[in-house]
Scaffold this motif. Structure first.
Motif, PDB file in Angstrom:
ATOM      1  N   GLY A  49       0.874  -1.235  -0.208  1.00 51.43           N
ATOM      2  CA  GLY A  49      -0.215  -0.095  -0.098  1.00 51.43           C
ATOM      3  C   GLY A  49       0.914   1.235  -0.177  1.00 51.43           C
ATOM      4  O   GLY A  49       0.614   2.222  -0.702  1.00 51.43           O
ATOM      5  N   ASN A  50       1.963   1.306   0.856  1.00 47.09           N
ATOM      6  CA  ASN A  50       2.900   2.520   0.949  1.00 47.09           C
ATOM      7  C   ASN A  50       3.481   2.755  -0.307  1.00 47.09           C
ATOM      8  O   ASN A  50       3.637   3.686  -0.875  1.00 47.09           O
ATOM      9  CB  ASN A  50       3.880   2.236   2.033  1.00 47.09           C
ATOM     10  N   LEU A  51       4.009   1.550  -1.088  1.00 48.13           N
ATOM     11  CA  LEU A  51       4.631   1.539  -2.367  1.00 48.13           C
ATOM     12  C   LEU A  51       4.077   2.186  -3.495  1.00 48.13           C
ATOM     13  O   LEU A  51       4.409   2.978  -4.436  1.00 48.13           O
ATOM     14  CB  LEU A  51       5.479   0.303  -2.602  1.00 48.13           C
ATOM     15  N   VAL A  52       2.765   1.813  -3.447  1.00 47.35           N
ATOM     16  CA  VAL A  52       1.738   2.050  -4.668  1.00 47.35           C
ATOM     17  C   VAL A  52       1.373   3.580  -4.255  1.00 47.35           C
ATOM     18  O   VAL A  52       1.133   4.393  -5.415  1.00 47.35           O
ATOM     19  CB  VAL A  52       0.596   1.242  -4.717  1.00 47.35           C
ATOM     20  N   ARG A  53       1.323   3.801  -3.194  1.00 43.06           N
ATOM     21  CA  ARG A  53       0.843   5.455  -2.926  1.00 43.06           C
ATOM     22  C   ARG A  53       2.130   6.307  -3.301  1.00 43.06           C
ATOM     23  O   ARG A  53       1.776   7.413  -4.009  1.00 43.06           O
ATOM     24  CB  ARG A  53       0.496   5.429  -1.459  1.00 43.06           C
ATOM     25  N   ILE A  54       3.105   5.800  -3.039  1.00 41.27           N
ATOM     26  CA  ILE A  54       4.351   6.718  -3.615  1.00 41.27           C
ATOM     27  C   ILE A  54       4.465   6.799  -4.919  1.00 41.27           C
ATOM     28  O   ILE A  54       4.613   7.837  -5.752  1.00 41.27           O
ATOM     29  CB  ILE A  54       5.602   6.291  -2.934  1.00 41.27           C
ATOM     30  N   LEU A  55       4.238   5.578  -5.599  1.00 45.27           N
ATOM     31  CA  LEU A  55       4.301   5.488  -7.078  1.00 45.27           C
ATOM     32  C   LEU A  55       3.219   6.173  -7.689  1.00 45.27           C
ATOM     33  O   LEU A  55       3.479   6.892  -8.739  1.00 45.27           O
ATOM     34  CB  LEU A  55       4.467   4.027  -7.505  1.00 45.27           C
ATOM     35  N   GLU A  56       2.154   5.999  -7.098  1.00 48.59           N
ATOM     36  CA  GLU A  56       0.893   6.855  -7.816  1.00 48.59           C
ATOM     37  C   GLU A  56       1.028   8.148  -7.642  1.00 48.59           C
ATOM     38  O   GLU A  56       0.727   8.988  -8.788  1.00 48.59           O
ATOM     39  CB  GLU A  56      -0.291   6.225  -7.072  1.00 48.59           C
ATOM     40  N   SER A  57       1.691   8.721  -6.636  1.00 46.36           N
ATOM     41  CA  SER A  57       1.846  10.164  -6.453  1.00 46.36           C
ATOM     42  C   SER A  57       2.969  10.522  -7.588  1.00 46.36           C
ATOM     43  O   SER A  57       2.540  11.714  -8.116  1.00 46.36           O
ATOM     44  CB  SER A  57       2.516  10.339  -5.099  1.00 46.36           C
ATOM     45  N   LYS A  58       3.956   9.950  -7.744  1.00 45.26           N
ATOM     46  CA  LYS A  58       4.963  10.120  -8.844  1.00 45.26           C
ATOM     47  C   LYS A  58       4.312  10.346 -10.116  1.00 45.26           C
ATOM     48  O   LYS A  58       4.541  11.290 -11.024  1.00 45.26           O
ATOM     49  CB  LYS A  58       6.279   9.411  -8.777  1.00 45.26           C
ATOM     50  N   ALA A  60       1.021  10.341 -11.031  1.00 43.63           N
ATOM     51  CA  ALA A  60       0.087  11.498 -11.153  1.00 43.63           C
ATOM     52  C   ALA A  60       0.946  12.911 -11.443  1.00 43.63           C
ATOM     53  O   ALA A  60       0.498  13.643 -11.970  1.00 43.63           O
ATOM     54  CB  ALA A  60      -0.651  11.627 -10.054  1.00 43.63           C
ATOM     55  N   GLY A  61       1.895  13.021 -10.751  1.00 43.48           N
ATOM     56  CA  GLY A  61       2.556  14.450 -10.899  1.00 43.48           C
ATOM     57  C   GLY A  61       3.134  14.420 -12.374  1.00 43.48           C
ATOM     58  O   GLY A  61       3.255  15.637 -12.853  1.00 43.48           O
ATOM     59  N   ASP A  62       3.928  13.443 -12.606  1.00 42.66           N
ATOM     60  CA  ASP A  62       4.472  13.396 -14.040  1.00 42.66           C
ATOM     61  C   ASP A  62       3.289  13.618 -14.929  1.00 42.66           C
ATOM     62  O   ASP A  62       3.445  14.517 -16.181  1.00 42.66           O
ATOM     63  CB  ASP A  62       5.040  12.122 -14.365  1.00 42.66           C
ATOM     64  N   PHE A  63       2.125  12.834 -14.888  1.00 39.32           N
ATOM     65  CA  PHE A  63       1.089  12.927 -15.969  1.00 39.32           C
ATOM     66  C   PHE A  63       0.441  14.515 -15.970  1.00 39.32           C
ATOM     67  O   PHE A  63       0.183  15.095 -16.758  1.00 39.32           O
ATOM     68  CB  PHE A  63       0.136  12.065 -15.627  1.00 39.32           C
ATOM     69  N   ALA A  64       0.228  15.045 -14.651  1.00 43.01           N
ATOM     70  CA  ALA A  64      -0.127  16.521 -14.347  1.00 43.01           C
ATOM     71  C   ALA A  64       0.733  17.555 -15.029  1.00 43.01           C
ATOM     72  O   ALA A  64       0.325  18.669 -15.604  1.00 43.01           O
ATOM     73  CB  ALA A  64      -0.490  16.756 -13.170  1.00 43.01           C
ATOM     74  N   ALA A  65       2.141  17.291 -14.777  1.00 39.94           N
ATOM     75  CA  ALA A  65       3.057  18.233 -15.385  1.00 39.94           C
ATOM     76  C   ALA A  65       2.990  18.152 -16.961  1.00 39.94           C
ATOM     77  O   ALA A  65       3.192  19.117 -17.684  1.00 39.94           O
ATOM     78  CB  ALA A  65       4.661  17.720 -14.862  1.00 39.94           C
ATOM     79  N   SER A 107       9.665  12.515 -17.705  1.00 38.21           N
ATOM     80  CA  SER A 107       9.571  11.291 -18.638  1.00 38.21           C
ATOM     81  C   SER A 107       8.631  11.711 -19.952  1.00 38.21           C
ATOM     82  O   SER A 107       8.136  10.944 -20.547  1.00 38.21           O
ATOM     83  CB  SER A 107       8.222  10.639 -17.634  1.00 38.21           C
ATOM     84  N   VAL A 108       8.705  13.045 -20.298  1.00 41.21           N
ATOM     85  CA  VAL A 108       8.240  13.481 -21.380  1.00 41.21           C
ATOM     86  C   VAL A 108       9.102  13.513 -22.523  1.00 41.21           C
ATOM     87  O   VAL A 108      10.374  14.351 -22.190  1.00 41.21           O
ATOM     88  CB  VAL A 108       7.370  14.833 -21.241  1.00 41.21           C
ATOM     89  N   SER A 109       9.081  12.950 -23.531  1.00 44.49           N
ATOM     90  CA  SER A 109      10.281  13.024 -24.676  1.00 44.49           C
ATOM     91  C   SER A 109      10.156  14.000 -25.639  1.00 44.49           C
ATOM     92  O   SER A 109      10.865  14.583 -26.220  1.00 44.49           O
ATOM     93  CB  SER A 109      10.117  11.569 -25.238  1.00 44.49           C
ATOM     94  N   ALA A 110       8.742  14.631 -25.930  1.00 40.33           N
ATOM     95  CA  ALA A 110       8.876  15.457 -26.776  1.00 40.33           C
ATOM     96  C   ALA A 110       7.285  16.220 -26.806  1.00 40.33           C
ATOM     97  O   ALA A 110       6.412  15.837 -26.277  1.00 40.33           O
ATOM     98  CB  ALA A 110       8.629  14.799 -28.441  1.00 40.33           C
ATOM     99  N   LEU A 111       7.285  17.516 -27.255  1.00 45.18           N
ATOM    100  CA  LEU A 111       5.978  18.471 -27.280  1.00 45.18           C
ATOM    101  C   LEU A 111       5.995  18.867 -28.664  1.00 45.18           C
ATOM    102  O   LEU A 111       6.788  19.596 -29.534  1.00 45.18           O
ATOM    103  CB  LEU A 111       6.286  19.637 -26.216  1.00 45.18           C
ATOM    104  N   THR A 267      -5.825   4.313  -8.489  1.00 47.69           N
ATOM    105  CA  THR A 267      -5.768   5.074  -9.766  1.00 47.69           C
ATOM    106  C   THR A 267      -4.828   6.255  -9.832  1.00 47.69           C
ATOM    107  O   THR A 267      -4.660   6.924  -8.828  1.00 47.69           O
ATOM    108  CB  THR A 267      -7.270   5.629 -10.047  1.00 47.69           C
ATOM    109  N   VAL A 268      -4.321   6.581 -10.940  1.00 46.16           N
ATOM    110  CA  VAL A 268      -3.402   7.665 -11.241  1.00 46.16           C
ATOM    111  C   VAL A 268      -4.126   9.003 -11.308  1.00 46.16           C
ATOM    112  O   VAL A 268      -4.487   9.354 -12.469  1.00 46.16           O
ATOM    113  CB  VAL A 268      -2.302   7.253 -12.340  1.00 46.16           C
ATOM    114  N   GLY A 269      -4.134   9.600 -10.376  1.00 44.79           N
ATOM    115  CA  GLY A 269      -4.765  10.954 -10.041  1.00 44.79           C
ATOM    116  C   GLY A 269      -6.339  10.731 -10.902  1.00 44.79           C
ATOM    117  O   GLY A 269      -7.071   9.888 -10.533  1.00 44.79           O
TER     118      GLY A 269
END
Length: 815
Positions: A49-58, A60-65, A107-111, A267-269
Motif C-alpha cells: 500500500g505504501n509503495l503504490v501510494r508513493i508510485l501513484e503520487s509520482k 500523477a505528478g508526471d502526468f499532471a506536469a 518522462s516526457v520525450s517531446a512536445l 488510480t493515477v490521479g
C-alpha cells in the motif's frame, strides 16, 4: 539400569505427562507461527500500500506536469497565425518555449503542435521531420469530441528507435469553438520502466500500469516495454477498482504467471490509468519461513531434551524404586545369610559390647543369642587360652586388639573352654569397621570357625609320620636309582641290613617273575605321571619270594627336575591270603546291597508320602490362614484408614508381606509335590515342561503318544522325579535351546527318553566327580527293576534313556 526397558507403570505415568506438555508446547508454537504468519502478511500488505501510494503520487505528478505543459503551450499560440499557416507567428519563440517546458518533465520525450489538418507545426525536437497525425485516433477524438479535453493514445513504438510511448493530446479551439489544431506530448514509457526498476520488491515482485477502461497493459516490471494494447477487462485489479473504489490492497494468484501476490493498487490521479505494486507470497514469507524453520528446529530440540529429561526422570524413579526394593531384599538376604552362614559371626560396638551374633556363633560358643547380647568376649562364661595353653588376657582378645589398633587380626587360633563342652579350638578373624572418622574404629566384626578337628588331624599327622617310619618299609634313591637310605621296616621285610643295600640299586630285590616289559611300563609311568604303584614280587635275602605293594614317587627340585625317588614297601602276604576270603564276602555284600536298595526305595516312597502330606498341610492350613489374615488387613484398612492415613500405608505394606508369604507357601507346596501329579503322569510332565520353559525360555516338547498311561503312584513318582532331575541338569549345565521328552509304553515296559541339544559332558569326568543327580536317577530306576542309560559327549548334547517294568513283579537287580 542403563539399557534396561522401563515397565509400563513408568511409561504410562511419565509418557502421559510428556505427551500433555508436548501437545501444549506444540499448540503454543503453532499459535506463535500463525501469528507471525499474519504479521508477515500484514507487513506485506502495508508495504504494498505504501509503495503504490508513493508510485501513484509520482505518476500523477508526471502526468499532471505533462498536461500542464501542453495546456500552457496552448495558451501561447495565437489562433490567427495557425489559420494563416504561420504567416505572422514567430516559430523560434514557440520552439524555445516548448523546449523550456520539456526540461522540467523527465518522462516526457517531446512536445508538438499540429494544425487542424493534423500536420506538424511546432516541435521541441530539433530537426524533427515533418509528419502528419491526421490518421491517428487520438487526433480524430480531440477534433471530433469537444467534451474530451485530454486524449491518451495507445502505446506507440517509435518509427526509428522502436521506443515505446503514449501520447497525451489536447485540442486547440478559438472562442467560437472552432477546431484549430492539437497540442501533444509523448510520455516515454522506458523512463517509467526505469523508475519502476528502482523499487525494492523482493523475489517475483511486480509493478504494473494499466488502463482503467479495458485493463490494457501500459508498463510492466519486470519485463520488456512493448506496444501491447490488447484489452484485459477481467483482470482482478480492474474489478477491484470498479467495485471497491480507486485504491486498496488485495491478494490473488496472477492469471498471467500464476504467482500469488499481495497487490496494492491506486488510480493515477484523474487520469484513465491505475498502477499496482505486487509483493509475492514467497518473498513476504521468506523470512517467516526461515524463522519458522529455526523455531521448529528449536522446538524439536526442546522436545528431544524434554523427552530425554522425562526418560531420565522415569529411569531415576524406576531406579529409586528398584533400589529401595533391592535394599529391602538385600537386608532380608543379608539377614538370611547372616543366620545361615556356617562360620560364627559376632558384631561388637566400640566398647566391645556384643550387639549381634548368628546361630553358628551360638552353637560354637554354647550360649544363646540372648545370653551373648550385651556382654563382652571377656565377660562370658568361658575361658580363652592360646595355642600354648596359657590363659589369654582381656586386652589380648583379637576383637579388642582390632578395636585398639585399628588393624585386622587374622587366623589367630584360640582355645575356648565352655562349661559342659570341654576345649574347642577356634580360628578367629577380627576386622575393625570405621565410621566417619577413618582413624578410629567404631565397631568390630569377628568371624570364627571350629578347627578342633584340624588340630586333631595335625596331631594325628605328626603321629602318622612317626608311625610311618615303623610300619612300612621305605627306600630313598637318587635320580640314578642308587639307594641312599632305608628304614628299619625295610630291613625286616627284605632281610637286608641298611649297610648291605645303601649304594646298591633296587635290582638287588628282583625276583625274576617280571619280564623286561613290566619294568619298562613301570618306569614309563613314573616318567609320565611322577609315580607308580602296584603289586610286585621281591626276593628275600634268604631266597624266598614275597608279594609287596610297591609305591614309587618322584621327588622334584625347584626347577622341576627329578632329584630323588621314594619307594614304599608294604608286605601284602596277609592281604593276598585275605583276597580269597574277600571273594566269599562279595556274595554276602551283593545281597546286602539289594536289601539296602530296597530299604532306600521304601524310604523314598515314605519321603514322597511325607512331601505330599506336608504340601497339602502347608497349602490348606497355612494358605488359608494367610488368606484370612489378608482379608482382616483389608477390613482393618476400611475401618481405621480414614482416621489415620498412616494406617493405610502400613496395611498396604503388611498386605504386600502377606502376598509374598502366600506366594512362598504356594511355591513350597508345589516344590514338595506338584498338584499335577494327582491328575496323572502325562499331565504332571506337561506341567513340568511348561514350568521349565517359563523359567528358562528353553523350548521343552513332550511326546507322550497316548494321553493316559496307567501307572501306580510309586512308578509315576519315580518317572516324574527323573524328568525333574534331568530338566534341572539341563537348566544348570547344558546351555541348550531345545529339550525333547518321549514317554511311551512298550509291552510290559515304560520307556522314557529326555534329549537336549546342549553342550554335553564327558561321562568319565562326571563319574569321577561322584555327583548324586545321575546316581539318584539310576538308584530310583534300579529300585523298580529298571535301568538308566546315559549317552553324552562334549558338543553333541545328552540323551537319558529310562526303562521300567510296568507289572508289579519287578525283575531282580543284575549283579
Amino acid at each position: 539400569m542403563p539399557g534396561q526397558p522401563l515397565s509400563s507403570q513408568y511409561v504410562n505415568k511419565f509418557g502421559f505427562a510428556f505427551a500433555a506438555l508436548s501437545v501444549l508446547f506444540l499448540a503454543l508454537i503453532t499459535w506463535q507461527l500463525y501469528g507471525s504468519y499474519l504479521d508477515a502478511r500484514n507487513r506485506a500488505t502495508t508495504s504494498a500500500g505504501n509503495l503504490v501510494r508513493i508510485l501513484e503520487s509520482k505518476l500523477a505528478g508526471d502526468f499532471a506536469a505533462a498536461h500542464h505543459a501542453i495546456s500552457a503551450m496552448v495558451a501561447e499560440i495565437d489562433g490567427d497565425p495557425m489559420r494563416q499557416a504561420m504567416a505572422s507567428a514567430d516559430p523560434g519563440r514557440i520552439t524555445r518555449a516548448l523546449k523550456s517546458q520539456l526540461r522540467s518533465i523527465r518522462s516526457v520525450s517531446a512536445l508538438r503542435f499540429f494544425d487542424a489538418e493534423g500536420d506538424l507545426l511546432y516541435s521541441s525536437v530539433d530537426n524533427d521531420p515533418f509528419f502528419s497525425i491526421a490518421d491517428r485516433s487520438y487526433f480524430r477524438q480531440s477534433r471530433d469530441i469537444p467534451a474530451h479535453p485530454v486524449i491518451f493514445s495507445d502505446v506507440i513504438a517509435g518509427p526509428d528507435d522502436n521506443r515505446a510511448s503514449i501520447v497525451m493530446a489536447e485540442a486547440i479551439r478559438d472562442k467560437d469553438g472552432t477546431f484549430l489544431g492539437t497540442a501533444t506530448t509523448a510520455i516515454d514509457l522506458h523512463a517509467l520502466h526505469d523508475d519502476f526498476s528502482h523499487i525494492e520488491l523482493g523475489a517475483e515482485g511486480t509493478v504494473v500500469l494499466r488502463r482503467i477502461e479495458n485493463g490494457a497493459l501500459v508498463v510492466n516490471f519486470p519485463g520488456p516495454v512493448r506496444a501491447d494494447n490488447a484489452p484485459y477487462p477481467d483482470i482482478p485489479l480492474r474489478h477491484a477498482i470498479l467495485k471497491d473504489g480507486t485504491q486498496g490492497v488485495i491478494e490473488f494468484a496472477s492469471p498471467i504467471d500464476g504467482v500469488r501476490r499481495v497487490y496494492g493498487y491506486r488510480t493515477v490521479g484523474s487520469f484513465p490509468f491505475f498502477v499496482a505494486v505486487g509483493i509475492s507470497k514467497r518473498a513476504y514469507l521468506a523470512e517467516w519461513r526461515r524463522n519458522a524453520g529455526t523455531t521448529l528446529l528449536a522446538a524439536t530440540l526442546f522436545l528431544a531434551v524434554l523427552a530425554a529429561m522425562f526418560t531420565r526422570l522415569a529411569r531415576a524413579e524406576s531406579q529409586r524404586d528398584r533400589s529401595a526394593l533391592a535394599h529391602r531384599s538385600n537386608e532380608a538376604r543379608l539377614a538370611n545369610i547372616f543366620r545361615a552362614i556356617s562360620k560364627g559371626l559376632i558384631f561388637q560396638d566400640k566398647d566391645g559390647v556384643i550387639v549381634e551374633a548368628n546361630p553358628a556363633a551360638e552353637q560354637l560358643l554354647g550360649l544363646s543369642r540372648e545370653q551373648l547380647l550385651g556382654g563382652t568376649c571377656t565377660q562370658q562364661g568361658w575361658q580363652t587360652i592360646g595355642e600354648d595353653h596359657t590363659a589369654l588376657g582381656d586386652d589380648q582378645h583379637p576383637a579388642m586388639v582390632a578395636l585398639r589398633t585399628g588393624q585386622s587380626v587374622r587366623n589367630q587360633v584360640l582355645g575356648i573352654v565352655a562349661p559342659g563342652r570341654g576345649l574347642r579350638w577356634m580360628s578367629i578373624n577380627s576386622n575393625p569397621i570405621f565410621g566417619q572418622d577413618k582413624t578410629v574404629a567404631d565397631s568390630v566384626v569377628t568371624t570364627m570357625f571350629d578347627v578342633t578337628e584340624r588340630k586333631h588331624a595335625e596331631t594325628e599327622l605328626r603321629i602318622a609320620a612317626t608311625a610311618f617310619q615303623s610300619r612300612e618299609g621305605m627306600m630313598v634313591t637318587d635320580r640314578n636309582g642308587v639307594i641312599l637310605r632305608v628304614n628299619r621296616v625295610f630291613t625286616d621285610i627284605t632281610g637286608y641290613s641298611a649297610e648291605e643295600v645303601v649304594g646298591q640299586t633296587p635290582r638287588l630285590l628282583q625276583s625274576g617273575l617280571h619280564d623286561t616289559l613290566f619294568y619298562q611300563r613301570m618306569w614309563q609311568s613314573i616318567l609320565d605321571t611322577g609315580g607308580w604303584q602296584g603289586e610286585i614280587w621281591d626276593r628275600h635275602k634268604n631266597g624266598e619270594l614275597c608279594p609287596v605293594w610297591l609305591t614309587i614317587s618322584a621327588v622334584k627340585d625347584d626347577t622341576g627336575a627329578v632329584s630323588h625317588y621314594v619307594g614304599t614297601h608294604a608286605d601284602i602276604t596277609e592281604r593276598k591270603n585275605a583276597e580269597t576270603a574277600m571273594l566269599e564276602l562279595n556274595r554276602d555284600l551283593s545281597e546286602s546291597r539289594q536289601r539296602v536298595r530296597a530299604l532306600a526305595a521304601q524310604n523314598e516312597t515314605r519321603l514322597e508320602g511325607e512331601r505330599k502330606h506336608i504340601a497339602r498341610e502347608v497349602h490348606d492350613e497355612l494358605g488359608q490362614v494367610l488368606t484370612a489374615l489378608r482379608m482382616d488387613l483389608s477390613v482393618l484398612a476400611m475401618r481405621f484408614g480414614a482416621l489415620d492415613p498412616a494406617v493405610n500405608d502400613k496395611v498396604l505394606e503388611m498386605k504386600g508381606l502377606v502376598d509374598r508369604a502366600i506366594l512362598g507357601v504356594r511355591n513350597v507346596a508345589v516344590n514338595l509335590r506338584p498338584p499335577a501329579l494327582d491328575m496323572g503322569l502325562v499331565p504332571a510332565i506337561e506341567w513340568l515342561c511348561a514350568d521349565f520353559t517359563r523359567q528358562t525360555r528353553i523350548a521343552c516338547v513332550l511326546d507322550a503318544g497316548a494321553e493316559h498311561i496307567d501307572l501306580d503312584e510309586k512308578r509315576a513318582v519315580v518317572i516324574f522325579r527323573i524328568v525333574q532331575e534331568s530338566l534341572t541338569n539341563v537348566m544348570r549345565y547344558a546351555r541348550a535351546s531345545k529339550v525333547g521328552i518321549i514317554l511311551a509304553q512298550e509291552a510290559s515296559l515304560l520307556r522314557l527318553e529326555v534329549r537336549d541339544n546342549g553342550c554335553g559332558f564327558d561321562q568319565a569326568v562326571a563319574a569321577r566327580r561322584k555327583t548324586f543327580g545321575l546316581l539318584g536317577m539310576r538308584e530310583r530306576a534300579l529300585a523298580l527293576g529298571g535301568q538308566v542309560d546315559i549317552a553324552s559327549a562334549p558338543g553333541i548334547g545328552t540323551v537319558i534313556g529310562v526303562a521300567i517294568p510296568i507289572d508289579c513283579e519287578t525283575r531282580k537287580e543284575r549283579l
